[in-house]
Motif scaffolding. Structure first.
Motif, PDB file in Angstrom:
ATOM      1  N   ARG A  20      -0.600  14.046 -10.521  1.00 54.33           N
ATOM      2  CA  ARG A  20      -1.343  12.815 -10.238  1.00 54.33           C
ATOM      3  C   ARG A  20      -1.084  11.869 -11.411  1.00 54.33           C
ATOM      4  NH1 ARG A  20      -5.372  12.397  -6.710  1.00 54.33           N
ATOM      5  NH2 ARG A  20      -6.559  10.483  -6.742  1.00 54.33           N
ATOM      6  N   GLU A  54       0.792  -1.229   0.000  1.00 52.39           N
ATOM      7  CA  GLU A  54       0.000   0.000   0.000  1.00 52.39           C
ATOM      8  C   GLU A  54       0.825   1.280   0.000  1.00 52.39           C
ATOM      9  OE1 GLU A  54      -2.763  -0.403   3.231  1.00 52.39           O
ATOM     10  OE2 GLU A  54      -3.875  -1.984   2.208  1.00 52.39           O
ATOM     11  N   SER A  55       2.163   1.154  -0.096  1.00 51.18           N
ATOM     12  CA  SER A  55       2.954   2.388  -0.070  1.00 51.18           C
ATOM     13  C   SER A  55       4.251   2.346  -0.872  1.00 51.18           C
ATOM     14  CB  SER A  55       3.279   2.775   1.378  1.00 51.18           C
ATOM     15  OG  SER A  55       3.955   1.733   2.033  1.00 51.18           O
ATOM     16  N   GLN A  98       0.291  17.321   3.240  1.00 48.70           N
ATOM     17  CA  GLN A  98      -0.522  18.541   3.170  1.00 48.70           C
ATOM     18  C   GLN A  98      -0.337  19.407   4.414  1.00 48.70           C
ATOM     19  OE1 GLN A  98      -4.307  16.623   2.441  1.00 48.70           O
ATOM     20  NE2 GLN A  98      -4.120  16.900   0.225  1.00 48.70           N
ATOM     21  N   GLU A 115      -2.738   6.791  -3.633  1.00 45.84           N
ATOM     22  CA  GLU A 115      -3.913   7.557  -3.219  1.00 45.84           C
ATOM     23  C   GLU A 115      -4.625   6.938  -2.018  1.00 45.84           C
ATOM     24  OE1 GLU A 115      -6.897   7.890  -6.260  1.00 45.84           O
ATOM     25  OE2 GLU A 115      -7.041   5.737  -6.534  1.00 45.84           O
ATOM     26  N   ILE A 116      -4.327   5.689  -1.681  1.00 51.29           N
ATOM     27  CA  ILE A 116      -4.920   5.068  -0.495  1.00 51.29           C
ATOM     28  C   ILE A 116      -4.065   5.293   0.760  1.00 51.29           C
ATOM     29  CG2 ILE A 116      -6.175   3.292  -1.771  1.00 51.29           C
ATOM     30  CD1 ILE A 116      -3.918   1.323  -0.959  1.00 51.29           C
ATOM     31  N   ASN A 117      -2.922   5.933   0.612  1.00 51.23           N
ATOM     32  CA  ASN A 117      -2.029   6.192   1.737  1.00 51.23           C
ATOM     33  C   ASN A 117      -2.458   7.507   2.406  1.00 51.23           C
ATOM     34  OD1 ASN A 117       0.065   6.482   3.541  1.00 51.23           O
ATOM     35  ND2 ASN A 117       1.665   5.954   2.068  1.00 51.23           N
ATOM     36  N   ASN A 118      -3.617   7.458   3.055  1.00 50.01           N
ATOM     37  CA  ASN A 118      -4.216   8.654   3.643  1.00 50.01           C
ATOM     38  C   ASN A 118      -3.326   9.334   4.670  1.00 50.01           C
ATOM     39  OD1 ASN A 118      -6.607   8.414   2.107  1.00 50.01           O
ATOM     40  ND2 ASN A 118      -7.371   6.888   3.546  1.00 50.01           N
ATOM     41  N   ALA A 119      -2.608   8.551   5.453  1.00 49.21           N
ATOM     42  CA  ALA A 119      -1.735   9.135   6.476  1.00 49.21           C
ATOM     43  C   ALA A 119      -0.652   9.998   5.829  1.00 49.21           C
ATOM     44  CB  ALA A 119      -1.107   8.039   7.330  1.00 49.21           C
ATOM     45  N   ILE A 137      -0.627  11.341   2.808  1.00 53.81           N
ATOM     46  CA  ILE A 137      -1.240  12.488   2.126  1.00 53.81           C
ATOM     47  C   ILE A 137      -1.531  13.583   3.141  1.00 53.81           C
ATOM     48  CG2 ILE A 137      -3.319  13.268   0.900  1.00 53.81           C
ATOM     49  CD1 ILE A 137      -3.288  10.447  -0.470  1.00 53.81           C
ATOM     50  N   ARG A 138      -2.118  13.213   4.277  1.00 57.19           N
ATOM     51  CA  ARG A 138      -2.425  14.184   5.325  1.00 57.19           C
ATOM     52  C   ARG A 138      -1.153  14.849   5.851  1.00 57.19           C
ATOM     53  NH1 ARG A 138      -5.881  10.849   7.347  1.00 57.19           N
ATOM     54  NH2 ARG A 138      -4.411   9.915   8.789  1.00 57.19           N
ATOM     55  N   GLN A 167       0.587  19.600  -3.973  1.00 59.65           N
ATOM     56  CA  GLN A 167       0.388  18.517  -4.923  1.00 59.65           C
ATOM     57  C   GLN A 167       0.915  18.976  -6.268  1.00 59.65           C
ATOM     58  OE1 GLN A 167      -3.400  16.467  -4.898  1.00 59.65           O
ATOM     59  NE2 GLN A 167      -3.176  15.905  -7.052  1.00 59.65           N
TER      60      GLN A 167
END
Length: 193
Positions: free
Chosen positions: A165, A54-55, A156, A146-150, A152-153, A162
């Motif tokens: 994409r 996932e990363s 940001q 894009e599923i690596n929410n941690a 991405i947060r 960004q």
């Protein structure tokens, strides 16, 4: 590797290392430079992360693949202060060769046993300082799933923009293709981030 990157930035001393810190859950940790004795534990953490899928884009993580990808430049590890177990790590290396080698890249690892304790964000904050102190002018993350929410947060919240994409850049373990996001952050002139 598609091209040869400059070697480690030898001779630069990071006098503020090691850095002690306490996680959100009260775990005492220390960030320091990688030592070769950490290789087996760090390779196991990388292998576990690659297997989750996932990363990182790798689909395998043999010791040689790990060494040629993760250990070619500066590497930093986060250890449990009591037991000495590696809980996280990151590398700092040029993202591009030659005239663009002032832009660095990093890959972060966080052990599943301590996810949610803030170690990831703390490592990225320290990465920004360390990368600037090593002489880099900016950071570029090529492939944040894009599923690596941690992540991405974290990017940001720490002022990354960004930059792009990439559609269907990653094939997950279940066979689905997902997008990857690219993030960029320029370091301040005085070396702060």
């Amino acid at each position: 590797m598609a091209y040869n990157l400059p070697k480690k930035k030898d001779g630069i001393k990071l006098d503020y290392l090691p850095i002690d810190w306490t996680t959100k859950k009260g775990r005492k940790v220390v960030l320091d430079e990688y030592d070769v004795k950490d290789e087996p534990s760090l390779h196991a953490l990388f292998q576990d992360t690659v297997n989750v899928g996932e990363s990182y884009p790798q689909d395998s993580a043999t010791l040689e693949e790990f060494r040629s990808y993760y250990l070619t430049h500066q590497v930093f590890v986060v250890k449990d202060s009591k037991e000495g177990n590696i809980l996280g790590a990151f590398y700092v290396k040029p993202n591009f060769p030659g005239r663009s080698s002032h832009i660095c890249n990093s890959g972060f690892l966080v052990d599943a046993i301590c996810k949610g304790e803030g170690i990831g964000k703390w490592m990225v904050k320290n990465y920004l300082r360390i990368a600037a102190d090593l002489g880099y002018k900016a950071s570029f993350f090529n492939l944040v799933f894009e599923i690596n929410n941690a992540m991405i947060r974290i990017a940001q919240n720490l002022g990354f923009q960004q930059a792009g994409r990439i559609p269907k850049a990653v094939k997950l373990n279940d066979g689905r293709y997902i997008d990857a996001i690219q993030f960029y952050k320029e370091f301040e002139v005085d070396g702060t981030t």
